[in-house]
Design an enzyme around this catalytic site. Structure first.
Site, mmCIF file in Angstrom:
data_model
loop_
_atom_site.group_PDB
_atom_site.id
_atom_site.type_symbol
_atom_site.label_atom_id
_atom_site.label_comp_id
_atom_site.label_asym_id
_atom_site.label_seq_id
_atom_site.Cartn_x
_atom_site.Cartn_y
_atom_site.Cartn_z
ATOM 1 N N GLY A 1 -4.829 9.031 -9.597
ATOM 2 C CA GLY A 1 -3.591 8.240 -9.556
ATOM 3 C C GLY A 1 -3.780 6.920 -8.832
ATOM 4 O O GLY A 1 -4.242 5.978 -9.418
ATOM 5 N N CYS A 2 -3.496 6.833 -7.523
ATOM 6 C CA CYS A 2 -3.987 5.740 -6.683
ATOM 7 C C CYS A 2 -3.111 4.527 -6.379
ATOM 8 O O CYS A 2 -2.124 4.268 -7.005
ATOM 9 C CB CYS A 2 -5.279 5.182 -7.198
ATOM 10 S SG CYS A 2 -6.366 6.395 -7.891
#
Ligand code: SF4
Ligand code: SF4
Lengths: 503, 248, 375
Positions: free
Chosen positions: C10-11
């Site tokens: 994701g991030c």
């Protein structure tokens, strides 16, 4: 010699339901139905083309296999014995039509497509853009740019001619002669409406279809029927036919009785004369000769059209395809061993060639390994039955797929395999005017357009579920395929991991 | 004099901050001022009470998600996911807002002074008397009003630069309910295939004027000036756009 | 230890750049990425920094991770054959160090999360021997060596290989990684950062972002659904996808398009996130010709799926999103500073007063360039 062949089918008529309208008699083009005081079928002549069944207003007709004609035997199938009887009676080669009907593994059915969950979203194909536009033709490996006088960046690389497809499906090569003009008309109109191409096959292009030039692949085969410079230029693309999946290494033969006035004009041969396509092109005995023909065509068309070379999928297909690209072809069309035909010796159709799935995988990988994949488009033909097959073919590396048999089925074909008789009851593989009239090109075009529309919608559904919105992100993306029930060598050849293995 | 609870949110983790607000609201606190907010998520989320929250600073994502009653005033830009699945209440943003605002919004008001990002009002829907209202003073990104099933979305396009379109492409794509009012013209090609452009009738004008009046009061804008330019209305062609998509 | 499974993630991303080439320490970028703590899950964080080795700016600075001493020895054997090693040393670190600042981005009670179990981290400043580059450029040569080490030298991984830049990454939250690597002691004119949210536990330091090759660095939020074809597109050009992360292909694609094919960065971004045909069809003639050709020729390089990416290189920083903007990105300017981040608040955290804040349109790159004559 009197024939001892038992009938293959039994035509049952329910006389309680029959209202003696004689439609079946009129519809049967194989002369199987007679009318005395009631309809009497001559079972031996029935080919199970289903024409009478479809048109009987009372649904009074059923056609069944003549089950007990041959005693059950796992080794000696009824077909095998029937063929032996036919040959014993005639001493001839068995002729047949359509594609390989045998039970070889269909690898499409052993491939499964991926889908997105959580980490990357699937995309809604109905509401968000979903792009299928495809260009066929040679692409350079890279582009170069220059700064033009006004300080803007401009393209310096000249791009060779490209043909645009709005759906990655083109119609297969079927010659006028093998199929009727109604079929050609239907195909041309549908191709124009759907933004794709039909393929003349090796029998030339009827004058009436010249206005569709932007949607036509004109074929140049060994017989060179109807090939002249105007023909070459009335096209979006020119295709050199080397081979056909249903009959690799075999030529063709349109019997003189089918060569009527119109066909004679189109093929530019006298009425009633046999049209023989030699097995090889007699100006191509090797790859450099092919190159010579490719460039002859490019000269004749002023380098304005991509040139395709069509080959059947044979053992060495990858190396051959690489040679073809290096010889200057802009498109390679590979035709697998399940591809259809108007007429072929049964022994060839049923035993020669390899499945398109493997051929396609091998060719795409080979061209990549050699760093020339961008230099040609790959068209995959021979055995595409539905949009699932198409999606898998594209994921294996095809730029576009061909449908021939599927298109004919859409037009009414019941795959009775009697195309070579010229009696097609559906007005497809026939030149008999009363039969040709049965296929209304307007209706045919609509049915084909519908089919392409439906498949494109389905392809968009697949792209959406894969979380991509453009066909180039599926093309060659074998990571999105998994194999099921395949041995490790086949998986390796396909470049696909087994189902259950992650990325 | 009404008590106002002031919270300095500098360095305050969102869970702590929101808990303070929820607890105080439980105990009857009705007005909050949050100072030095920066990136705290879920402000006002899930709160059922009719409280008022003033946010000084940029709130984090999912502002007012599942909110059911409060009024939130943001004195800065807001990020993504404002008014996500909101049921009732008001969000007033004195700046611009990010992507996917008003997703599945079912009621209440979302007034943005500036621009809104991609997918504004996506799948907003009405239910019985609840009609969500989104008004943006500036322009919107692509996929504005995507899948919209109900509610009112207004784009004013104020203060936009030369050549900047009032909405991006795929405007109203998949829309099957509700209405979008746009001040100015939209190019046909930017529209989703499910919507058509219509002229406003007197009923539309009444509805629009009512909401814009309120909007103008919040941002001290001149209603007459806003109404001086013609609006167009976008509405779905059919509530079942995909009737002929499937075979038999 | 290398993890050979594919790890979706994701991030958060953040990047800051001084266009006038002013260098600043790593505290600001750490502060910015920390605010988005909750977008990561402690399984990967990292930074890229440009301008950090002015004394060795002519040398290739390799940051290498080793699983063990044997791997280091094997790799050094190889490096000695291939390069002139001018200097090598252990990377300065603060073992057990962790971020202790107060921020709205993380829950104090969670406490500090010291970085544990680092691999052996070593850096090498090296020159390419002239004899090696008779037939290839030295950059091409370095790419080849990086590919070779990453795929053939077991237990060794080149985290970065550019000049006057480096990657600092590992398993942990980015803020703790930043403290661990002592980023407060480096000065750079471009900083990019990444907080990672992988969906399983790789525990492999090399898998964190940024992903670097030569002076390219990529931090990336999202997942690339077209990875399969991007990988097959790159392979014939000699790139070896060893990491099984989609981010790797982005770095290679930039290397191919910009360094080898010499496309201007704007056009490279148009290849990776191309305009839709509908939009291309409406473009003025020249623009349409270019956009059409780019899609025809570089279809295999199209990145599909949700992403926002910050590319760093020695002369600038480029941020861009996927074609339908499925991942967020906000950009801002203040004086000579350009900021890019997954969230506006992460920019405001370090620059409360901004001249300009905007979110770029899908597929439209935001390009920051060093002023002429700087650095
Ligand atoms: S078409 Fe049917 S109803 Fe008509 S004659 Fe034949 S069997 Fe009887
Ligand atoms: S084209 Fe006609 S003859 Fe050939 S298989 Fe189909 S229905 Fe039978």
């Amino acid at each position: 010699m009197t024939s001892e062949l038992p009938p293959e089918f039994i035509v049952k008529i329910d006389y309680n339901m029959c209202r003696r309208c004689k439609r079946c008699v009129m519809n049967c083009s194989f002369g199987c139905m007679h009318f005395t005081d009631r309809v009497v079928p001559e079972h031996k002549l029935c080919v199970a083309c289903q024409r009478c069944v479809t048109f009987c207003p009372e649904h009074a007709i059923t056609i069944t296999k003549n089950e007990l004609a041959y005693k059950e035997n796992a080794n000696w199938s009824p077909e095998t014995r029937q063929n032996i009887l036919k040959q014993a009676e005639t001493g001839g080669i068995l002729l047949t039509g359509m594609g390989n009907p045998r039970d070889y593994p269909i690898l499409w059915d052993h491939l499964l497509v991926d889908a997105c969950q959580v980490t990357n979203p699937s995309i809604d194909p109905l509401r968000e853009p979903m792009e299928l536009r495809t260009f066929l033709g040679r692409k350079p490996d890279r582009l170069e740019f220059v700064e033009s006088e006004d300080g803007e960046i401009d393209l310096a690389t000249e791009i060779e001619p490209q043909v645009r497809l709005d759906v990655p499906i083109v119609f297969g090569a079927m010659s006028y002669g093998a199929v009727s003009l109604s079929v050609h008309r239907s195909l041309a109109m549908a191709a124009a409406r759907s933004g794709t191409l039909m393929n003349t096959g090796e029998g030339g292009l009827h004058r009436e279809l010249y206005p569709y030039s932007g949607n036509i692949i004109v074929q140049v085969a060994s017989g060179r029927f109807g090939v002249h410079s105007e023909y070459l230029n009335t096209s979006a693309m020119v295709e050199i036919k080397i081979g056909q999946g249903a009959k690799p290494g075999i030529g063709g033969h349109l019997p003189g009785e089918k060569v009527d006035e119109d066909i004679s004009k189109t093929r530019m041969i006298p009425v009633g004369s046999d049209a023989i396509s030699p097995a090889p092109h007699h100006d191509i005995y090797s790859i450099e000769d092919l190159s010579q023909l490719i460039y002859a065509i490019k000269e004749a068309t002023d380098y304005e059209k991509p040139v395709s070379v069509k080959i059947s999928a044979v053992h060495n297909v990858a190396a051959i395809a690489s040679g073809i690209v290096r010889a200057g072809a802009d498109v390679v069309t590979i035709d697998g061993f399940r591809g259809g035909t108007g007429a072929a010796p049964m022994v060839i159709r049923d035993n020669v060639g390899i499945p398109i799935e493997l051929a396609l995988a091998a060719v795409d990988q080979r061209l990549r390994d050699e760093g020339i994949r961008n230099n040609a488009s790959i068209i995959c033909a021979g055995g595409i039955r539905n949009s699932g097959d198409m999606a898998k073919a594209i994921a294996l590396g095809a730029d576009a797929v061909v449908i021939g048999t599927a298109a004919l089925v859409a037009l009414g074909c019941r795959i009775c395999q009697k195309c070579y008789t010229g009696n097609c009851a559906w007005g497809i593989a026939t030149q008999r005017p009363e039969l040709v009239r049965r296929l209304d090109p307007q209706v045919g075009a609509e049915r084909l357009t519908n089919l392409l529309t439906a498949w494109s919608l389905e392809l968009k559904e697949i792209l959406g579920s894969l979380g991509v919105n453009s066909i180039e992100s599926l093309r060659g993306s074998r990571e999105r395929l998994r194999g099921i029930g395949l041995d490790s060598q086949t998986l390796e050849l396909l470049g696909v991991k087994p189902a259950g293995v992650g990325q | 004099m009404k008590m106002v609870m002031r919270i300095d949110c500098k360095g305050l983790y969102y869970r702590k901050q929101n808990k303070i607000i929820r607890n105080a609201a439980e105990e009857g606190e009705t007005e909050f001022i949050l100072d030095n907010v920066n990136g705290q998520r879920y402000i006002g989320s899930g709160i059922e009470k009719k409280i008022k929250i003033t946010v000084n600073g940029v709130p984090g994502n999912d502002l007012a998600m599942f909110m059911n009653g409060p009024t939130i005033i943001v004195n800065a830009n807001a990020q993504d996911g404002v008014a996500n699945t909101m049921n009732a209440g008001e969000v007033i943003v004195h700046g611009s807002a990010g992507d996917v605002i008003g997703y599945g919004m079912r009621g209440g008001k979302l007034y943005v002074k500036g621009d809104v990002g991609y997918r504004a009002g996506i799948h907003a829907k009405e239910y019985k008397k609840q009609v969500p209202i989104i008004i943006a003073g500036g322009v919107a990104g692509d996929f504005c009003g995507e899948y919209m099933a109900g509610g009112i979305l207004v784009l004013l396009g104020l203060n936009r630069g030369e050549g900047v379109p009032i909405a991006g492409n795929y405007l109203g794509t998949g829309m099957h309910g509700g209405v979008i009012y746009i001040r100015g013209e939209v190019d046909e090609y930017t529209l989703g295939k499910e919507v058509s452009v219509l002229q406003l009738d007197s009923k539309d004008m009444k509805v629009l004027t009512k909401h814009l009046k309120e909007y103008c009061e919040h941002f001290e804008l001149d209603l007459d000036e806003i109404m001086s330019e013609p609006f167009v209305k976008l509405q779905p062609v059919s509530s079942r756009p995909y009737g002929s998509l499937y075979a038999y | 230890m290398r993890c050979n499974c594919y790890i979706p993630s994701g991030c958060s991303v953040s990047g800051i750049m001084s266009e006038s080439g002013r260098r600043q320490d790593g505290n600001a970028i750490i502060k910015s990425i920390t605010l988005m703590h909750d977008r990561a899950n402690g399984l990967g964080g990292g930074f890229a920094a440009y301008g950090i080795y002015p004394r060795y700016s002519d040398l290739y600075a390799f940051h290498i991770m080793f699983d063990n001493i044997a791997a280091k020895e094997r790799c050094e054997e190889y490096l000695k054959d291939m390069f002139d090693i001018v200097r090598d040393e252990e990377m300065p670190t603060r073992p057990g160090g962790a971020y202790e600042g107060v921020t709205a981005g993380r829950y104090e009670e969670e406490g500090v999360q010291p970085i544990t179990d680092p691999p052996i981290l070593w850096r090498y400043f090296m020159d390419v021997p002239e004899a090696k580059t008779r037939f290839v450029s030295d950059r091409e040569y370095v790419v080849g060596q990086v590919m070779e080490i990453n795929s053939e030298v077991e237990g060794a991984f080149v985290a970065s290989s550019g000049k006057n830049m480096g990657a600092f990454k590992g398993v942990g939250y980015p803020e703790d990684i930043g403290v661990f690597y002592k980023l407060d002691e480096y000065k750079a004119y471009i900083w990019t950062a990444h907080g990672r949210f992988p969906t399983n536990t790789p525990g492999w330091w090399g898998g964190a972002h940024p992903f670097c090759l030569l002076d390219w660095s990529i931090v990336h939020n999202g997942e690339i659904s077209s990875y399969g074809i991007n990988k097959r597109y790159l392979e014939p050009f000699g790139y070896r996808m060893e990491l099984r992360t989609d981010t790797e292909v982005v770095a290679y694609l930039f290397d191919l398009l910009v360094r080898r094919h010499k496309l201007p960065i704007e056009l490279a971004a148009k290849v990776l996130a191309s305009p839709f045909w509908e939009d291309i069809d409406r473009m003025p003639d020249r623009e349409r010709r270019i956009a059409t050709a780019l899609r025809q020729v570089y279809g295999g390089a199209l990145l599909n799926g949700p992403f926002s990416i910050i590319l760093g290189h020695s002369r600038g920083m480029v941020g861009f999103n996927d074609r339908i903007k499925l991942r967020p990105m906000t950009c801002a300017r203040k004086d000579d500073m350009l900021y890019m981040s997954s969230e506006e608040s992460a920019i405001r955290e370090i620059a409360p007063d901004l001249d300009e804040v905007w979110s770029p349109r899908a597929g439209t790159p935001v390009i920051g360039e060093l002023d002429e004559g700087v650095a």
